[in-house]
Design an enzyme around this catalytic site. Structure first.
Site, PDB file in Angstrom:
ATOM      1  N   ASP A  13      -4.407  -0.010 -12.145  1.00 57.07           N
ATOM      2  CA  ASP A  13      -4.829   0.995 -11.162  1.00 57.07           C
ATOM      3  C   ASP A  13      -3.679   1.496 -10.285  1.00 57.07           C
ATOM      4  OD1 ASP A  13      -7.413   0.604 -12.105  1.00 57.07           O
ATOM      5  OD2 ASP A  13      -7.803  -0.991 -10.666  1.00 57.07           O
ATOM      6  N   GLU A  14      -2.488   1.552 -10.852  1.00 56.24           N
ATOM      7  CA  GLU A  14      -1.314   1.996 -10.082  1.00 56.24           C
ATOM      8  C   GLU A  14      -1.262   3.512  -9.971  1.00 56.24           C
ATOM      9  OE1 GLU A  14      -1.147   0.131 -12.826  1.00 56.24           O
ATOM     10  OE2 GLU A  14      -0.222  -1.803 -12.351  1.00 56.24           O
ATOM     11  N   LYS A  16      -1.491   5.296 -13.178  1.00 63.06           N
ATOM     12  CA  LYS A  16      -0.891   5.632 -14.480  1.00 63.06           C
ATOM     13  C   LYS A  16      -1.462   6.935 -15.030  1.00 63.06           C
ATOM     14  CE  LYS A  16      -2.416   1.731 -16.104  1.00 63.06           C
ATOM     15  NZ  LYS A  16      -2.940   1.140 -14.876  1.00 63.06           N
ATOM     16  N   LYS A  18      -2.651   9.552 -13.443  1.00 60.24           N
ATOM     17  CA  LYS A  18      -2.088  10.725 -12.778  1.00 60.24           C
ATOM     18  C   LYS A  18      -0.674  11.010 -13.287  1.00 60.24           C
ATOM     19  CE  LYS A  18       0.325  12.635  -9.136  1.00 60.24           C
ATOM     20  NZ  LYS A  18       0.520  13.170  -7.823  1.00 60.24           N
ATOM     21  N   GLY A  40      -9.585   2.397 -16.534  1.00 55.05           N
ATOM     22  CA  GLY A  40     -10.204   3.536 -15.859  1.00 55.05           C
ATOM     23  C   GLY A  40      -9.081   4.375 -15.298  1.00 55.05           C
ATOM     24  N   HIS A  41      -8.784   5.492 -15.964  1.00 62.37           N
ATOM     25  CA  HIS A  41      -7.647   6.328 -15.563  1.00 62.37           C
ATOM     26  C   HIS A  41      -8.170   7.648 -14.989  1.00 62.37           C
ATOM     27  CE1 HIS A  41      -4.824   4.070 -18.565  1.00 62.37           C
ATOM     28  NE2 HIS A  41      -5.370   3.297 -17.665  1.00 62.37           N
ATOM     29  N   THR A  42      -7.793   7.924 -13.743  1.00 61.58           N
ATOM     30  CA  THR A  42      -8.300   9.117 -13.066  1.00 61.58           C
ATOM     31  C   THR A  42      -7.281  10.239 -13.122  1.00 61.58           C
ATOM     32  OG1 THR A  42      -9.193   7.530 -11.509  1.00 61.58           O
ATOM     33  CG2 THR A  42      -9.430   9.866 -10.923  1.00 61.58           C
ATOM     34  N   GLN A 224      -4.018  -1.160 -17.930  1.00 61.33           N
ATOM     35  CA  GLN A 224      -3.835  -2.366 -17.099  1.00 61.33           C
ATOM     36  C   GLN A 224      -2.424  -2.384 -16.511  1.00 61.33           C
ATOM     37  OE1 GLN A 224      -5.499  -3.085 -20.516  1.00 61.33           O
ATOM     38  NE2 GLN A 224      -7.168  -2.272 -19.307  1.00 61.33           N
ATOM     39  N   THR A 301     -15.722  -0.399 -12.913  1.00 65.94           N
ATOM     40  CA  THR A 301     -16.819  -1.275 -12.466  1.00 65.94           C
ATOM     41  C   THR A 301     -17.325  -0.932 -11.067  1.00 65.94           C
ATOM     42  OG1 THR A 301     -15.232  -2.832 -11.538  1.00 65.94           O
ATOM     43  CG2 THR A 301     -15.931  -3.234 -13.817  1.00 65.94           C
ATOM     44  N   ARG A 305     -11.413  -2.978  -4.646  1.00 69.79           N
ATOM     45  CA  ARG A 305     -10.174  -3.652  -5.067  1.00 69.79           C
ATOM     46  C   ARG A 305      -9.610  -4.462  -3.907  1.00 69.79           C
ATOM     47  NH1 ARG A 305      -8.056   2.048  -7.419  1.00 69.79           N
ATOM     48  NH2 ARG A 305      -9.192   2.027  -9.395  1.00 69.79           N
ATOM     49  N   LEU A 332       2.154   6.802  -1.847  1.00 68.51           N
ATOM     50  CA  LEU A 332       2.968   6.673  -0.630  1.00 68.51           C
ATOM     51  C   LEU A 332       2.227   7.274   0.562  1.00 68.51           C
ATOM     52  CD1 LEU A 332       6.425   7.466  -2.188  1.00 68.51           C
ATOM     53  CD2 LEU A 332       5.972   5.485  -0.717  1.00 68.51           C
ATOM     54  N   ASP A 333       1.423   8.327   0.291  1.00 70.90           N
ATOM     55  CA  ASP A 333       0.675   8.990   1.376  1.00 70.90           C
ATOM     56  C   ASP A 333      -0.324   8.049   2.053  1.00 70.90           C
ATOM     57  OD1 ASP A 333      -0.471   9.291  -1.344  1.00 70.90           O
ATOM     58  OD2 ASP A 333      -2.208  10.036  -0.238  1.00 70.90           O
TER      59      ASP A 333
HETATM   60  P1  GDP Z   1      -4.795   3.993 -13.265  1.00 76.41           P
HETATM   61  O1  GDP Z   1      -5.801   3.046 -13.827  1.00 76.41           O
HETATM   62  O2  GDP Z   1      -3.448   3.365 -13.139  1.00 76.41           O
HETATM   63  O3  GDP Z   1      -4.737   5.295 -13.993  1.00 76.41           O
HETATM   64  O4  GDP Z   1      -5.270   4.324 -11.770  1.00 76.41           O
HETATM   65  P2  GDP Z   1      -6.778   4.641 -11.282  1.00 76.41           P
HETATM   66  O5  GDP Z   1      -7.134   5.989 -11.719  1.00 76.41           O
HETATM   67  O6  GDP Z   1      -7.683   3.516 -11.645  1.00 76.41           O
HETATM   68  O7  GDP Z   1      -6.601   4.535  -9.722  1.00 76.41           O
HETATM   69  C1  GDP Z   1      -5.679   5.333  -9.024  1.00 76.41           C
HETATM   70  C2  GDP Z   1      -6.462   6.165  -7.994  1.00 76.41           C
HETATM   71  O8  GDP Z   1      -5.536   6.724  -7.064  1.00 76.41           O
HETATM   72  C3  GDP Z   1      -7.181   7.370  -8.594  1.00 76.41           C
HETATM   73  O9  GDP Z   1      -8.317   7.632  -7.815  1.00 76.41           O
HETATM   74  C4  GDP Z   1      -6.158   8.503  -8.455  1.00 76.41           C
HETATM   75  O10 GDP Z   1      -6.761   9.789  -8.380  1.00 76.41           O
HETATM   76  C5  GDP Z   1      -5.524   8.150  -7.132  1.00 76.41           C
HETATM   77  N1  GDP Z   1      -4.123   8.518  -6.969  1.00 76.41           N
HETATM   78  C6  GDP Z   1      -3.125   8.531  -7.896  1.00 76.41           C
HETATM   79  N2  GDP Z   1      -1.940   8.815  -7.318  1.00 76.41           N
HETATM   80  C7  GDP Z   1      -2.203   8.981  -5.999  1.00 76.41           C
HETATM   81  C8  GDP Z   1      -1.385   9.246  -4.861  1.00 76.41           C
HETATM   82  O11 GDP Z   1      -0.164   9.381  -4.935  1.00 76.41           O
HETATM   83  N3  GDP Z   1      -2.013   9.324  -3.656  1.00 76.41           N
HETATM   84  C9  GDP Z   1      -3.355   9.157  -3.508  1.00 76.41           C
HETATM   85  N4  GDP Z   1      -3.872   9.241  -2.293  1.00 76.41           N
HETATM   86  N5  GDP Z   1      -4.156   8.891  -4.554  1.00 76.41           N
HETATM   87  C10 GDP Z   1      -3.581   8.783  -5.771  1.00 76.41           C
HETATM   88  P1  IMO Z   2      -6.460   0.246 -15.675  1.00 76.93           P
HETATM   89  O1  IMO Z   2      -5.941   0.705 -17.019  1.00 76.93           O
HETATM   90  C1  IMO Z   2      -7.415  -3.112 -13.043  1.00 76.93           C
HETATM   91  C2  IMO Z   2      -8.880  -6.778 -14.953  1.00 76.93           C
HETATM   92  C3  IMO Z   2     -10.327  -7.182 -14.685  1.00 76.93           C
HETATM   93  C4  IMO Z   2     -10.221  -8.686 -14.758  1.00 76.93           C
HETATM   94  C5  IMO Z   2      -9.191  -8.890 -15.869  1.00 76.93           C
HETATM   95  C6  IMO Z   2      -9.812  -9.203 -17.232  1.00 76.93           C
HETATM   96  O2  IMO Z   2      -7.459   1.143 -15.072  1.00 76.93           O
HETATM   97  O3  IMO Z   2      -5.313  -0.077 -14.779  1.00 76.93           O
HETATM   98  P2  IMO Z   2     -11.068  -7.695 -19.032  1.00 76.93           P
HETATM   99  O4  IMO Z   2     -12.343  -6.928 -18.938  1.00 76.93           O
HETATM  100  O5  IMO Z   2      -9.885  -6.870 -19.395  1.00 76.93           O
HETATM  101  O6  IMO Z   2     -11.188  -8.918 -19.889  1.00 76.93           O
HETATM  102  O7  IMO Z   2     -10.823  -8.258 -17.536  1.00 76.93           O
HETATM  103  O8  IMO Z   2      -8.447  -7.690 -15.952  1.00 76.93           O
HETATM  104  N1  IMO Z   2      -8.703  -5.409 -15.478  1.00 76.93           N
HETATM  105  C7  IMO Z   2      -8.222  -4.386 -14.764  1.00 76.93           C
HETATM  106  N2  IMO Z   2      -7.877  -4.300 -13.464  1.00 76.93           N
HETATM  107  N3  IMO Z   2      -7.238  -2.047 -13.837  1.00 76.93           N
HETATM  108  C8  IMO Z   2      -7.541  -2.109 -15.158  1.00 76.93           C
HETATM  109  O9  IMO Z   2      -7.272  -1.120 -16.019  1.00 76.93           O
HETATM  110  C9  IMO Z   2      -8.103  -3.308 -15.670  1.00 76.93           C
HETATM  111  N4  IMO Z   2      -8.542  -3.706 -16.877  1.00 76.93           N
HETATM  112  C10 IMO Z   2      -8.897  -4.985 -16.758  1.00 76.93           C
HETATM  113  O10 IMO Z   2     -10.742  -6.743 -13.419  1.00 76.93           O
HETATM  114  O11 IMO Z   2      -9.661  -9.193 -13.584  1.00 76.93           O
HETATM  115 MG    MG Z   3      -7.663   2.211 -13.333  1.00 77.32          MG
END
Ligand code: GDP
Ligand code: IMO
Ligand code: MG
Length: 434
Positions: A13-14, A16, A18, A40-42, A224, A301, A305, A332-333
């Site tokens: 959820d870093e 990625k 975006k 879950g990639h947004t 991940q 889910t 976090r 950073l914002d």
């Molecule tokens: P991923 O799994 O690494 O693709 O990340 P997620 O989509 O699960 O979670 C990142 C969340 O932060 C999403 O809601 C994005 O829209 C949001 N996001 C991404 N980059 C930025 C940013 O620089 N600033 C803010 N405020 N939100 C961001």
């Molecule tokens: P993205 O790609 C954050 C975590 C789960 C749990 C552990 C094992 O969006 O960054 P699993 O269902 O894979 O066997 O669960 O890994 N986990 C994640 N946490 N972002 C994810 O994906 C994740 N995918 C799995 O919460 O702790």
């Molecule tokens: Mg994610």
């Protein structure tokens, strides 16, 4: 043969999705190489928000090939739903290709995921319950179904005839939710899957390597993050795939010397979903404030976090294992207006200062963060103006924060993200594809 991988440097959820979307504008092909719909990639494009789980982020831009590689585990039932959503939102899946070697997530895998978690009791991992672990277990145990099996009638029937009874016995033994499937009904269901993606199944390693030979731009999209890697993460609180740099080669079917750049995505603070050690974790009001400001709720889910300060011991581990050639710093914002920003630069474990992330969960549970404090950038709210002004006009305190990370990790921060939109990005490199 320009190729670039995007890999999470923390616990997922870093941001990625975006950054993949930002960098794939000039890519011809976007490849997922591990994980499944636990991801879950947004991606935010103007007023549309795409939440992708199993599909590569490339489906959002027309004309790209979006590849599900052999290292991915695929839930075709849920993929069908996702395909529908993408189409409704104006996206296209014309470019979707699925590896014949990718393993399929079956209904019983999801049920077994839940049952295994019950067995773990207080040692629960906190999985996404998507059946990821049980599917990878079957792959290693050589009793998994692969996408290519859908195209071979006799082979498929033969596999169903011995795998399904075995799985049913296992589920009974574990007290898992009952599976009502018969060999016939499972075969029929899989024929529906053949209908859905049969014509997209191919040898994606050949597809990717041919594209590299032709000089096409290939982006490998990690799911991940490094700390969830089954070998190098906080085992057993990890996912079941290889999330680090090496996973690109095994999970996409390319040789190590075909990967040119590896971009590590680092959130400007740290989050994790599920159980497991987290040395720089905050608690109480401070944690809730960061969770709220950052909108830190899981895309897959919906779970809140866990949040904490930036941990550079974690990021050093990821940088070393993945071979980051640069990093992208996101969110950073979210740190705007926080007066003081502690950054974890070492752990104190049993009276000793430790700079490398330890393997032992017991040690990690005893670890205390050693912080270096940074001044925050107060009074900065207009992120559009900050982006427009470029790196040199960002608040001095923000630049100090970024430059400290560069110095600590010994890699340039080539991309900075100050919001979820494509245009809320400062690109300090520009030359990604040459
Ligand atoms: P991923 O799994 O690494 O693709 O990340 P997620 O989509 O699960 O979670 C990142 C969340 O932060 C999403 O809601 C994005 O829209 C949001 N996001 C991404 N980059 C930025 C940013 O620089 N600033 C803010 N405020 N939100 C961001
Ligand atoms: P993205 O790609 C954050 C975590 C789960 C749990 C552990 C094992 O969006 O960054 P699993 O269902 O894979 O066997 O669960 O890994 N986990 C994640 N946490 N972002 C994810 O994906 C994740 N995918 C799995 O919460 O702790
Ligand atoms: Mg994610």
């Amino acid at each position: 043969m320009p190729s670039l991988a995007i890999i999470g440097a923390q616990w997922g959820d870093e941001g990625k999705g975006k950054i993949t979307d930002y960098l794939d504008e000039k890519a011809d092909m976007i490849v997922r190489f591990q994980g499944g719909n636990n991801a879950g990639h947004t991606i935010k494009v103007d007023d549309k928000v795409f939440k992708l789980h199993g599909l590569p982020s490339g489906v959002v831009r027309p004309g790209k090939l979006a590849v599900i590689g052999n290292g991915v585990v695929v839930n075709l039932e849920e993929l069908e739903e996702e395909i529908k959503q993408v189409k409704e939102a104006g996206g296209s899946i014309d470019g979707l290709r699925v590896s014949d070697r990718a393993h399929l997530i079956m209904g019983y895998h999801k049920k077994l995921d839940g049952a295994e978690e019950k067995y773990r009791g207080k040692n629960v991992v906190g999985t996404t319950k998507k059946g990821i672990g049980p599917t990878y277990q079957d792959k290693i145990a050589r009793i998994g179904f692969r996408a290519g099996d859908l195209l071979e009638d006799d082979l498929l029937k033969d596999k169903i005839s011995f795998i399904l009874p075995y799985k049913k016995d296992l589920m009974d033994m574990m007290g898992a939710e009952k599976c009502s499937c018969t060999t016939e009904s499972l075969y029929d269901k899989m024929m529906g899957w053949r209908e859905l993606i049969g014509d997209r199944i191919c040898d994606t390693s050949v597809l990717i390597n041919d594209a590299l030979d032709e000089g096409k731009n290939i982006l490998f999209e990690g799911a991940q993050g490094a700390m969830l890697d089954v070998d190098h993460g906080t085992y057993p609180y990890v996912t079941s795939s290889a999330t680090c740099g090496g996973g690109v080669c095994t999970g996409a079917g390319i040789a190590p010397n075909r990967l040119n750049k590896v971009v590590g995505i680092v959130k400007a603070y740290t989050t994790r979903v599920g159980e497991g050690p987290f040395v720089s974790e905050l608690s109480g009001e401070q944690e809730l404030e960061l969770q709220k400001k950052g909108g830190e709720f899981g895309v897959t889910t919906g779970r809140g976090r866990r949040c904490g300060w930036l941990d550079l011991v974690v990021c050093e581990h990821a940088t070393r294992l993945c071979g980051f050639t640069s990093i992208g710093i996101t969110k950073l914002d979210v740190l705007n207006d926080i007066p003081e920003l502690p950054v974890c630069v070492a752990y104190e474990i049993d009276g000793e200062e430790v700079k490398h992330f330890p393997a032992s969960i017991a040690k990690l549970n005893r670890a205390k963060p050693v912080y270096q404090n940074f001044k925050g950038w107060k009074g900065w709210k207009d992120t559009a103006a900050m982006v427009k002004g470029g790196y040199d006009n960002l608040p001095g305190e923000m630049r100090e924060y970024v430059e400290f990370m560069e110095k600590y990790l010994k890699v340039p921060a080539d991309i900075l993200s100050l919001g979820p939109d494509r245009d809320e990005t400062i690109d300090r490199c520009g030359r990604w594809w040459n």
